[in-house]
Enzyme design. Structure first.
Site, PDB file in Angstrom:
ATOM      1  N   SER A  57      -0.902  15.419 -13.273  1.00  0.00           N
ATOM      2  CA  SER A  57      -2.210  15.546 -13.943  1.00  0.00           C
ATOM      3  C   SER A  57      -2.416  16.989 -14.402  1.00  0.00           C
ATOM      4  O   SER A  57      -1.930  17.931 -13.758  1.00  0.00           O
ATOM      5  CB  SER A  57      -3.334  15.189 -12.978  1.00  0.00           C
ATOM      6  OG  SER A  57      -4.581  15.538 -13.549  1.00  0.00           O
ATOM      7  N   TYR A 105      -7.154  16.378  -4.997  1.00  0.00           N
ATOM      8  CA  TYR A 105      -6.414  15.775  -6.114  1.00  0.00           C
ATOM      9  C   TYR A 105      -5.488  16.815  -6.776  1.00  0.00           C
ATOM     10  O   TYR A 105      -4.310  16.542  -7.033  1.00  0.00           O
ATOM     11  CB  TYR A 105      -7.423  15.222  -7.124  1.00  0.00           C
ATOM     12  CG  TYR A 105      -6.830  14.469  -8.287  1.00  0.00           C
ATOM     13  CD1 TYR A 105      -6.312  13.180  -8.121  1.00  0.00           C
ATOM     14  CD2 TYR A 105      -6.801  15.023  -9.566  1.00  0.00           C
ATOM     15  CE1 TYR A 105      -5.788  12.485  -9.203  1.00  0.00           C
ATOM     16  CE2 TYR A 105      -6.286  14.327 -10.645  1.00  0.00           C
ATOM     17  CZ  TYR A 105      -5.776  13.055 -10.454  1.00  0.00           C
ATOM     18  OH  TYR A 105      -5.249  12.370 -11.530  1.00  0.00           O
ATOM     19  N   ASP A 130       0.880  -1.168   0.000  1.00  0.00           N
ATOM     20  CA  ASP A 130       0.000   0.000   0.000  1.00  0.00           C
ATOM     21  C   ASP A 130       0.915   1.215   0.000  1.00  0.00           C
ATOM     22  O   ASP A 130       1.682   1.437   0.944  1.00  0.00           O
ATOM     23  CB  ASP A 130      -0.888  -0.036   1.251  1.00  0.00           C
ATOM     24  CG  ASP A 130      -1.778   1.196   1.335  1.00  0.00           C
ATOM     25  OD1 ASP A 130      -1.566   2.161   0.586  1.00  0.00           O
ATOM     26  OD2 ASP A 130      -2.681   1.178   2.188  1.00  0.00           O
TER      27      ASP A 130
HETATM   28  N1  LIG Z   1      -7.036   8.594 -16.346  1.00  0.00           N
HETATM   29  C1  LIG Z   1      -6.816   9.904 -16.432  1.00  0.00           C
HETATM   30  O1  LIG Z   1      -7.537  10.642 -17.115  1.00  0.00           O
HETATM   31  C2  LIG Z   1      -5.666  10.528 -15.680  1.00  0.00           C
HETATM   32  C3  LIG Z   1      -5.426  11.874 -15.899  1.00  0.00           C
HETATM   33  C4  LIG Z   1      -4.375  12.489 -15.242  1.00  0.00           C
HETATM   34  C5  LIG Z   1      -3.586  11.759 -14.386  1.00  0.00           C
HETATM   35  N2  LIG Z   1      -3.855  10.443 -14.170  1.00  0.00           N
HETATM   36  C6  LIG Z   1      -2.979   9.742 -13.238  1.00  0.00           C
HETATM   37  O2  LIG Z   1      -2.458   8.580 -13.835  1.00  0.00           O
HETATM   38  C7  LIG Z   1      -2.169   7.606 -12.833  1.00  0.00           C
HETATM   39  C8  LIG Z   1      -2.785   6.273 -13.227  1.00  0.00           C
HETATM   40  O3  LIG Z   1      -4.189   6.412 -13.252  1.00  0.00           O
HETATM   41  P1  LIG Z   1      -5.182   5.480 -14.118  1.00  0.00           P
HETATM   42  O4  LIG Z   1      -6.043   6.404 -14.892  1.00  0.00           O
HETATM   43  O5  LIG Z   1      -4.437   4.397 -14.810  1.00  0.00           O
HETATM   44  O6  LIG Z   1      -6.123   4.923 -12.952  1.00  0.00           O
HETATM   45  P2  LIG Z   1      -6.330   3.483 -12.329  1.00  0.00           P
HETATM   46  O7  LIG Z   1      -7.280   3.690 -11.216  1.00  0.00           O
HETATM   47  O8  LIG Z   1      -6.675   2.511 -13.395  1.00  0.00           O
HETATM   48  O9  LIG Z   1      -4.883   3.101 -11.779  1.00  0.00           O
HETATM   49  C9  LIG Z   1      -4.389   3.555 -10.552  1.00  0.00           C
HETATM   50  C10 LIG Z   1      -3.384   2.529 -10.040  1.00  0.00           C
HETATM   51  O10 LIG Z   1      -2.926   2.961  -8.756  1.00  0.00           O
HETATM   52  C11 LIG Z   1      -2.989   1.864  -7.857  1.00  0.00           C
HETATM   53  N3  LIG Z   1      -3.194   2.319  -6.495  1.00  0.00           N
HETATM   54  C12 LIG Z   1      -4.196   3.120  -6.035  1.00  0.00           C
HETATM   55  N4  LIG Z   1      -4.080   3.278  -4.701  1.00  0.00           N
HETATM   56  C13 LIG Z   1      -2.974   2.563  -4.315  1.00  0.00           C
HETATM   57  C14 LIG Z   1      -2.355   2.328  -3.053  1.00  0.00           C
HETATM   58  N5  LIG Z   1      -2.816   2.854  -1.924  1.00  0.00           N
HETATM   59  N6  LIG Z   1      -1.255   1.547  -3.023  1.00  0.00           N
HETATM   60  C15 LIG Z   1      -0.778   1.007  -4.163  1.00  0.00           C
HETATM   61  N7  LIG Z   1      -1.321   1.184  -5.377  1.00  0.00           N
HETATM   62  C16 LIG Z   1      -2.413   1.955  -5.444  1.00  0.00           C
HETATM   63  C17 LIG Z   1      -4.196   1.062  -8.335  1.00  0.00           C
HETATM   64  O11 LIG Z   1      -4.160  -0.255  -7.834  1.00  0.00           O
HETATM   65  C18 LIG Z   1      -4.037   1.146  -9.847  1.00  0.00           C
HETATM   66  O12 LIG Z   1      -3.153   0.152 -10.304  1.00  0.00           O
HETATM   67  C19 LIG Z   1      -2.735   8.172 -11.518  1.00  0.00           C
HETATM   68  O13 LIG Z   1      -1.704   8.755 -10.774  1.00  0.00           O
HETATM   69  C20 LIG Z   1      -3.695   9.246 -12.005  1.00  0.00           C
HETATM   70  O14 LIG Z   1      -3.879  10.263 -11.043  1.00  0.00           O
HETATM   71  C21 LIG Z   1      -4.872   9.810 -14.805  1.00  0.00           C
END
Ligand SMILES: NC(=O)c1ccc[n+]([C@@H]2O[C@H](COP(=O)([O-])OP(=O)(O)OC[C@H]3O[C@@H](n4cnc5c(N)ncnc54)[C@H](O)[C@@H]3O)[C@@H](O)[C@H]2O)c1
Length: 253
Positions: A148, A161, A71
């Protein structure tokens, strides 16, 4: 091959953007440490099965895959699991990708919603970076933090966030200065609206509001972020550090 002989540690690699980065890096020759969420005391909550599926795909590509579960918001667990991993392998690329949202209007935001997002997105990325800093410094490695667009422009209902991601950008620039003498480059990517589980949870109204402000009039794919991470992690970006690369279809310029 852009990453031949490298080993990349990717947090939250078991799905979404993290998975896409892992596959793109493996395709370019890197071995991968697949980090996944693991609960301290309740194995039922672990996402190990997803991580094993991804590790099998990476091995099918002829690369090594290692699993590492913790975690990210639990500093003791981060330190203990990375210490165990370092006996087996020495990563030279770190991608701080794991992150969450817990949206609410500021008036209604509960202390735990604020703290959880800051703890996982910002503090967690720092704990992992600290735990891997020595091997990265020994190897002239590199770090890419997944921030982000919201950390750059703000958004209604996302004060927690936005603060966590703006913090990550500040951390990126400080570490870029601090680690430059060891030839460790530190950059960030600021994704816009990317199709993953995180954005699938958005309401239709919120989705439409975002689409209206994207000049390219389409959402991004996880591969768009993976391509940017690949560039920043490769020698093609050897003279780039402290940069924040926007991958957002023009949503924020
Ligand atoms: N999807 C978007 O539009 C977007 C936009 C900007 C930034 N992001 C960033 O990109 C990154 C990936 O996001 P995503 O869209 O693939 O989302 P997602 O929810 O599919 O992936 C997030 C990942 O983080 C892991 N995670 C969450 N909490 C955790 C914890 N406490 N310990 C360990 N692992 C943990 C999850 O298990 C998952 O594998 C994130 O940092 C997100 O903020 C995403």
């Amino acid at each position: 091959m852009l990453l031949q002989g490298k080993t990349a540690f990717i947090t939250g690699a078991s799905r979404g953007i993290g998975e896409s980065i892992a596959l793109a890096f493996a395709r370019e020759g890197a071995d991968i440490v697949v980090h996944y969420y693991a609960h301290k005391s309740d194995p039922e909550k672990n996402l190990r099965a997803e991580a094993e599926t991804l590790a099998a795909k990476i091995r099918d590509m002829g690369r090594k895959a290692y699993l590492c579960g913790f975690d990210i918001g639990d500093r003791e667990m981060v330190d203990a699991e990375i210490k165990k991993l370092l006996v087996e392998v020495t990563p030279n690329i770190l991608i701080n990708n794991a992150g969450i949202t817990a949206d609410n209007l500021a008036m209604r935001m509960k202390p735990e919603e604020w703290e959880r997002v800051i703890n996982i997105n910002l503090s967690g990325s720092f704990w992992v970076t600290q735990a891997l800093m020595r091997p990265l410094m020994k190897n002239a490695g590199c770090i890419v933090n997944i921030a982000s667009v919201i950390g750059q422009m703000g958004n209604i209902g996302q004060a927690n966030y936005a603060a966590s991601k703006a913090g990550l950008i500040g951390m990126t620039k400080s570490l870029a200065r601090e680690l430059a003498s060891k030839k460790v480059r530190v950059n960030a990517i600021a994704p816009g609206f990317i199709e993953t589980a995180m954005t699938h949870a958005m309401t239709d109204e919120a989705r439409k509001g975002l689409m209206d402000i994207i000049p390219l009039k389409e959402t991004g794919k996880p591969e768009d972020i993976a391509n940017a991470a690949l560039f920043l992690s490769s020698d093609m970006a050897r003279y780039i550090t402290g940069e924040v690369l926007k991958v957002n279809g023009g949503m924020y310029m």
